[in-house]
Motif scaffolding. Structure first.
Motif, mmCIF file in Angstrom:
data_model
loop_
_atom_site.group_PDB
_atom_site.id
_atom_site.type_symbol
_atom_site.label_atom_id
_atom_site.label_comp_id
_atom_site.label_asym_id
_atom_site.label_seq_id
_atom_site.Cartn_x
_atom_site.Cartn_y
_atom_site.Cartn_z
ATOM 1 N N TYR A 1 28.784 3.361 -5.499
ATOM 2 C CA TYR A 1 27.794 2.916 -6.179
ATOM 3 C C TYR A 1 28.208 2.615 -7.766
ATOM 4 O O TYR A 1 27.902 1.742 -8.235
ATOM 5 C CB TYR A 1 26.575 4.166 -6.388
ATOM 6 N N TYR A 2 29.136 3.611 -8.215
ATOM 7 C CA TYR A 2 29.932 3.420 -9.478
ATOM 8 C C TYR A 2 30.599 1.971 -9.530
ATOM 9 O O TYR A 2 30.555 1.402 -10.470
ATOM 10 C CB TYR A 2 30.493 4.486 -9.809
ATOM 11 N N ASN A 3 31.318 1.722 -8.660
ATOM 12 C CA ASN A 3 32.283 0.846 -8.266
ATOM 13 C C ASN A 3 31.385 -0.385 -8.493
ATOM 14 O O ASN A 3 31.624 -1.570 -8.897
ATOM 15 C CB ASN A 3 32.903 0.536 -7.052
ATOM 16 N N TYR A 4 30.252 -0.586 -7.825
ATOM 17 C CA TYR A 4 28.989 -1.603 -7.806
ATOM 18 C C TYR A 4 28.904 -2.032 -9.269
ATOM 19 O O TYR A 4 28.520 -2.983 -9.674
ATOM 20 C CB TYR A 4 27.960 -1.156 -6.706
ATOM 21 N N ARG A 5 28.293 -0.614 -9.955
ATOM 22 C CA ARG A 5 27.691 -0.948 -11.269
ATOM 23 C C ARG A 5 28.941 -1.464 -12.138
ATOM 24 O O ARG A 5 28.499 -2.414 -13.100
ATOM 25 C CB ARG A 5 27.377 0.453 -11.769
ATOM 26 N N LEU A 6 30.145 -1.219 -12.106
ATOM 27 C CA LEU A 6 31.039 -1.695 -12.991
ATOM 28 C C LEU A 6 31.338 -3.108 -12.643
ATOM 29 O O LEU A 6 31.838 -4.003 -13.539
ATOM 30 C CB LEU A 6 32.456 -0.727 -12.563
ATOM 31 N N CYS A 7 31.189 -3.530 -11.360
ATOM 32 C CA CYS A 7 31.506 -5.005 -10.933
ATOM 33 C C CYS A 7 30.576 -5.845 -11.780
ATOM 34 O O CYS A 7 30.511 -6.967 -12.052
ATOM 35 C CB CYS A 7 31.424 -5.095 -9.425
ATOM 36 N N ARG A 8 29.041 -5.257 -11.609
ATOM 37 C CA ARG A 8 28.105 -6.000 -12.085
ATOM 38 C C ARG A 8 28.477 -6.037 -13.838
ATOM 39 O O ARG A 8 27.627 -7.285 -14.335
ATOM 40 C CB ARG A 8 26.840 -5.260 -11.833
ATOM 41 N N ARG A 9 28.621 -5.337 -14.383
ATOM 42 C CA ARG A 9 28.726 -5.115 -15.613
ATOM 43 C C ARG A 9 30.139 -5.841 -16.488
ATOM 44 O O ARG A 9 30.088 -5.960 -17.517
ATOM 45 C CB ARG A 9 28.789 -3.758 -16.456
ATOM 46 N N ALA A 10 30.975 -6.028 -15.443
ATOM 47 C CA ALA A 10 32.106 -6.857 -15.852
ATOM 48 C C ALA A 10 31.770 -8.124 -16.652
ATOM 49 O O ALA A 10 30.843 -8.920 -16.014
ATOM 50 C CB ALA A 10 33.095 -7.106 -14.793
#
Length: 130
Positions: free
Chosen positions: A111-120
């Motif tokens: 989930y954290y990886n997903y959120r970081l990818c979206r915020r890049a």
């Protein structure tokens, strides 16, 4: 045809399937032997699920770190989760206590990886679906 796979979603699904397997299995233990299924302490299945979670998770988190956000934190969280899964196989009498943080950590890492990818900043809608 170019098919995009969301590896974080696949990793979360595999982790949740593992958790459901571990939670629901005790409910069916009394009826499974009647149908010829021996699932109690099935080491091959348990190892397969851990390898599956590790393979999908490692690829997903590596891809997210390398292509999108460059953070090692999801990989670190995931490593702790996999460590708990492996510990569960070694110390069977603590299985339930080790399984809960394992699933929580693995799902949280995805989930954290997903959120970081979206915020890049460089991440566009079609690039983040892996």
């Amino acid at each position: 045809m170019n098919v995009k796979i969301n590896w974080d979603a696949l990793g979360i699904t595999a982790s949740v399937a593992c958790a459901i397997h571990c939670a629901v299995l005790p409910l069916f233990l009394t009826t499974m032997p009647i149908f010829g299924f021996e699932v109690i302490n099935n080491l091959a299945f348990e190892v397969f699920m851990i390898i599956l979670a590790f393979g999908i998770g490692s690829y997903s988190l590596y891809h997210g770190r390398k292509k999108h956000h460059h953070s090692y934190l999801p990989l670190i969280i995931f490593s702790f989760g996999i460590s708990f899964l492996l510990a569960k196989q070694i110390w069977h009498h603590y299985e339930v206590l080790l399984l809960m943080p394992a699933v929580l950590l693995v799902v949280s890492a995805h989930y954290y990886n997903y959120r970081l990818c979206r915020r890049a900043n460089h991440c566009h809608e079609h690039d983040c679906n892996h």
